[in-house]
Design an enzyme around this catalytic site. Structure first.
Site, PDB file in Angstrom:
ATOM      1  N   ASP A  23       0.799  -1.224   0.000  1.00 12.75           N
ATOM      2  CA  ASP A  23       0.000   0.000   0.000  1.00 12.75           C
ATOM      3  C   ASP A  23       0.830   1.272   0.000  1.00 12.75           C
ATOM      4  OD1 ASP A  23       0.716  -0.597   2.801  1.00 12.75           O
ATOM      5  OD2 ASP A  23      -0.539   1.141   3.268  1.00 12.75           O
ATOM      6  N   ASP A  71       5.603   0.389   3.359  1.00 17.66           N
ATOM      7  CA  ASP A  71       5.850  -0.854   4.107  1.00 17.66           C
ATOM      8  C   ASP A  71       5.606  -2.051   3.197  1.00 17.66           C
ATOM      9  OD1 ASP A  71       3.063  -1.049   3.915  1.00 17.66           O
ATOM     10  OD2 ASP A  71       2.773  -0.107   5.864  1.00 17.66           O
ATOM     11  N   GLU A 104       6.011   9.690   3.187  1.00 15.96           N
ATOM     12  CA  GLU A 104       5.579   8.351   2.775  1.00 15.96           C
ATOM     13  C   GLU A 104       4.558   8.452   1.647  1.00 15.96           C
ATOM     14  OE1 GLU A 104       4.316   4.038   4.669  1.00 15.96           O
ATOM     15  OE2 GLU A 104       3.858   5.853   5.816  1.00 15.96           O
TER      16      GLU A 104
END
Length: 620
Positions: free
Chosen positions: A75, A78, A472
Site C-alpha cells: 500500500d 511498508d 511516505e
C-alpha cells in the site's frame, strides 16, 4: 533590422505564452504516476516490468492459510498488503480509465493503466476464493514496522486475515465489489471473458457485504491501527451498489440506491472529504451522474438529495459553501498532517469529473454563494495538481522524479535500500534501520511517480526519511491522479460524460506489449472444459464437495500431449497424471483424444471449483 527585431520579439512572446499556457507536462506526470504502481508490485514480476530495481517478493503469501495470495500491491512504504486501500486504489484507477480512457489512449498510457488495474484485480480475485470468504490483509503492521527491509528480504509474518459470514466485513467486501465491478467495465471490450469473471466476483461480494453486515476491522483487528473503518460500512454498500449498477444496468442496484439512500446516509451526509475510508462524496457524485443522465427512473427525488450533497462537496472545495474545506496559505486543500495529499488528489478527481458532467448536462453548479460555471471546478482541480507538481511556496514537486526539486529521502523500504539487483546481500530486520533508514542521503532507488504525503497546514515540508507523515507515498494518492492528468493533458475531447464512453483497446507499445486478450480467456475454443458438483457432505464441521470435470475435444482432429493448468485445488484429484512441472496431462491409460470424444477427471476439496484451463496441446 527593426522589422526583424519586431518579428523576433513577437516569436519570443509567442513562445513564452505557449510555455505559460502549457504549464506542466501532464503527459510526463501521467507516465511517471503509472511507474509508481510497478514499484509497488508484490509477487512474481512480469517480463515487461519497467521498474528494474525491484525483484520478486511475497512468493509464499497465503501458504500458511492454504490459499494462494501471491501478487497485489504494497500500500505504501511498508510491505503489508492491506485489502481496503488496495481495493479503493483499483476502483479509482478504473474510474480514471472509464472517464478518460480515450485521453489515456491518445497519450499512449492506456495499456499501462489497464495493466495496473489488472495487477490489482488478479490478486483480489485470489483473495476471494469462496462466495463468503475474502482475505483482507497479508502480514501485519506491527511486526512489519518493527523491521526495515526491502520486500525481497522480508522475514516478517505473512499470516493472512480474512472476513467471512461469521466474521463479516461489509466495508471491505463492498469496496472490493466496487473495484471488481468498475474493473469489469474497463475490460468489457478488450477482454470480455476476464470482464465477466470480475463481474461474477462482484455479484458475490456485494451479496456477501449486504447480507452479512459488520465492520471489517472488528473481524481483522490488526488493521485497526492502520486502516480503521471510521465511517463504518454504510457508505461502501451504497458505493458498491452504484458501481454494480454502472457495470450491469441492473435495476436491482438502482433501486437499492433509491430505497437505502436515507437509511445508509447517502442523502444525509454532507461531506468535505473523500478517500479510502469515507466514500459518501464519491457515491453522491456517481448518483448525480445517473440523475443528470436520465437514469433515475422513479427515484428522481431521492437522487436529487444525493446530488445536493455532491454539490455541497464541490462548493466546499471551491470555498463557496457555508462550510468550506481548510486550505494552506498556498491554496492547497488541507485535511490532516499525515498524508494530506490523498485527500487533495481524490477531491480533485471528483471536481474534474463533475465539471465534465455539468458541461455535458449544460448546467452550472449551484452553491450558497451563487452559480458556478463548470470551468471553475476544472480550474480549481488543475490548481491543486499544479501545486503538487511544483507551483507552491516551496517550489517543491511532491511527485518523486518530476521536476528538479522533489523528495529525495522517501519513507519507503524498497526505495531507501540498495536494490537486490545491485547488492543481493541479505538485509536483516533491524539491520535495515541501522544501515539504511538512518542514512542522511538520497534514496539509492528513485521511486518515480510516487505522490508523498505532502506539506503541512502552512506549506512547510521536511524531506527526511523518518518524517513518515510527509514523505511516505501511497497507491491511493496516485490512483485518482491518473484520470486528472489524462484529462488535463488530453482535454475534454468533445465527449459527453453522461453517455457510455467506449474505452478503446489499448495499443501495444515497444516498452510494454499488451498480452493478447485471447490468451487470457480461461478456456481455449477447441477444447471445452465443463465442471459440475456431483455430491457434497459434511465431516468435522467442514463441507466437502466432489467435482466432476469433462474435457471434450471440439477441434475436429485428434489431440495429443494435452497439458492442463489446475489452480486453486486444495484436495486430491483422480483421472489425470501430474507432471514434475505441476501441469496435468492424460491419465496413463490414455495417449490421445479423438475428435468429439471426452475424458473425465474428479477431485474433492472444501472450496469452490478449481480453476482449470488449457496450457498446450498438439493436433495429430
Amino acid at each position: 533590422m527593426g522589422k526583424l527585431m519586431a518579428i523576433a520579439l513577437f516569436l519570443l512572446m509567442g513562445i513564452a505564452s505557449l510555455a505559460l499556457a502549457g504549464g506542466h507536462d501532464y503527459a510526463a506526470a501521467l507516465s511517471k504516476s503509472l511507474l509508481f504502481f510497478e514499484a509497488q508490485r508484490s509477487g512474481y514480476l512480469p517480463g515487461n516490468q519497467r521498474v528494474k530495481w525491484r525483484g520478486n517478493s511475497g512468493l509464499h503469501d497465503g501458504k500458511i492459510n492454504g490459499v494462494d495470495l501471491v501478487g497485489g500491491y504494497y500500500d505504501a512504504g511498508d510491505n503489508v498488503k492491506f485489502g481496503l486501500p488496495m481495493a479503493f486504489t483499483v476502483t479509482m484507477m478504473s474510474w480514471s480509465i472509464i472517464e478518460y480512457g480515450n485521453q489515456m489512449g491518445a497519450s499512449g498510457e492506456l495499456g499501462h493503466a489497464m495493466d495496473a488495474v489488472k495487477w490489482g484485480t488478479d490478486y483480489l480475485m485470489k483473495a476471494h476464493p469462496q462466495p463468503h470468504v475474502l482475505y483482507g490483509e497479508v502480514g501485519d503492521g506491527n511486526t512489519d514496522h518493527y523491521c526495515w527491509q526491502r520486500p525481497e528480504d522480508m522475514t516478517t509474518s505473512r499470516y493472512a486475515y480474512r472476513v467471512d459470514q461469521n466474521n463479516p466485513g461489509s466495508d471491505l467486501a463492498g469496496e472490493t465489489a466496487a473495484a471488481m465491478a468498475a474493473a469489469s467495465i474497463v475490460f468489457h471490450r478488450s477482454n470480455p471473458a476476464y470482464s465477466r469473471k470480475l463481474l461474477n466476483h462482484a455479484y458475490q461480494l456485494f451479496d456477501f457485504a449486504d447480507k452479512y453486515r459488520g465492520k471489517y476491522d472488528s473481524s481483522i483487528t490488526v488493521a485497526q491501527k492502520y486502516y480503521r473503518s471510521v465511517s463504518g460500512y454504510a457508505d461502501e454498500l451504497l458505493w458498491a451498489a452504484a458501481w454494480m449498477y454502472k457495470a450491469t444496468n441492473n435495476d436491482y442496484y438502482l433501486d437499492y440506491l433509491g430505497k437505502n439512500g436515507d437509511a445508509l446516509g447517502g442523502t444525509g451526509w454532507a461531506m468535505t472529504e473523500f478517500g479510502w475510508d469515507v466514500k459518501y462524496a464519491g457515491v453522491q457524485t456517481l448518483v448525480a451522474k445517473f440523475l443528470m443522465g436520465g437514469k433515475a427512473k422513479n427515484h428522481a427525488s431521492v437522487f436529487g438529495k444525493y446530488q445536493e450533497k455532491a454539490e455541497f462537496f464541490m462548493c466546499s472545495c471551491l470555498g463557496k459553501s457555508s462550510q468550506n474545506v481548510q486550505k494552506t496559505p498556498g491554496g492547497l486543500i488541507y485535511k490532516q498532517r499525515w498524508n494530506n495529499l490523498q485527500f487533495v488528489t481524490s477531491a480533485s478527481f471528483l471536481l474534474t469529473v463533475y465539471s465534465d458532467y455539468l458541461t455535458s448536462a449544460r448546467r452550472n453548479l449551484h452553491c450558497s454563494s451563487g452559480s458556478v460555471a463548470p470551468s471553475e471546478l476544472l480550474a480549481f482541480a488543475k490548481s491543486q495538481v499544479d501545486y503538487i507538481l511544483g507551483d507552491n511556496p516551496r517550489a517543491t514537486s511532491y511527485m518523486v522524479g518530476y521536476g528538479n526539486n522533489y523528495p529525495r529521502q522517501v519513507h519507503h523500504r524498497g526505495s531507501s535500500i540498495v536494490s537486490v539487483k545491485v547488492d543481493p546481500s541479505f538485509v536483516s530486520c533491524r539491520g535495515g534501520y541501522a544501515t539504511w533508514f538512518s542514512r542522511k542521503a538520497s534514496d539509492p532507488n528513485v521511486l518515480t511517480g510516487a505522490i508523498v504525503g505532502g506539506p503541512d497546514a502552512y506549506d512547510n515540508f521536511a524531506d527526511h526519511r523518518d518524517n513518515y507523515e510527509q514523505t511516505e507515498p501511497a497507491t491511493y494518492n496516485n490512483a485518482p491522479l491518473l484520470g486528472i492528468l489524462a484529462r488535463l493533458h488530453g482535454g475534454h475531447g468533445g465527449y459527453n460524460q453522461l453517455l457510455p464512453v467506449e474505452i478503446p483497446v489499448a495499443k501495444p507499445t515497444a516498452v510494454q506489449p499488451q498480452p493478447n486478450p485471447v490468451k487470457e480467456t480461461p478456456f481455449t475454443a477447441p477444447v471445452a472444459i465443463e465442471q459440475k458438483t456431483t455430491t457434497s457432505w459434511v465431516a468435522n464441521g467442514k463441507t466437502y464437495y466432489r467435482y466432476s470435470a469433462i474435457v471434450t475435444n471440439n477441434s475436429g482432429k485428434t489431440i495429443k500431449n494435452l497439458n492442463l493448468s489446475v489452480s486453486k485445488l486444495y484436495g486430491p484429484l483422480w483421472g489425470l497424471t501430474k507432471s514434475p512441472s505441476g501441469s496435468y496431462g492424460f491419465p496413463t491409460w490414455v495417449s490421445s483424444l479423438e475428435a468429439g470424444k471426452s475424458i473425465e477427471f474428479v477431485y474433492i476439496h472444501t472450496a469452490s471449483p478449481a480453476e482449470v484451463s488449457v496450457s498446450s496441446y498438439t493436433l495429430a
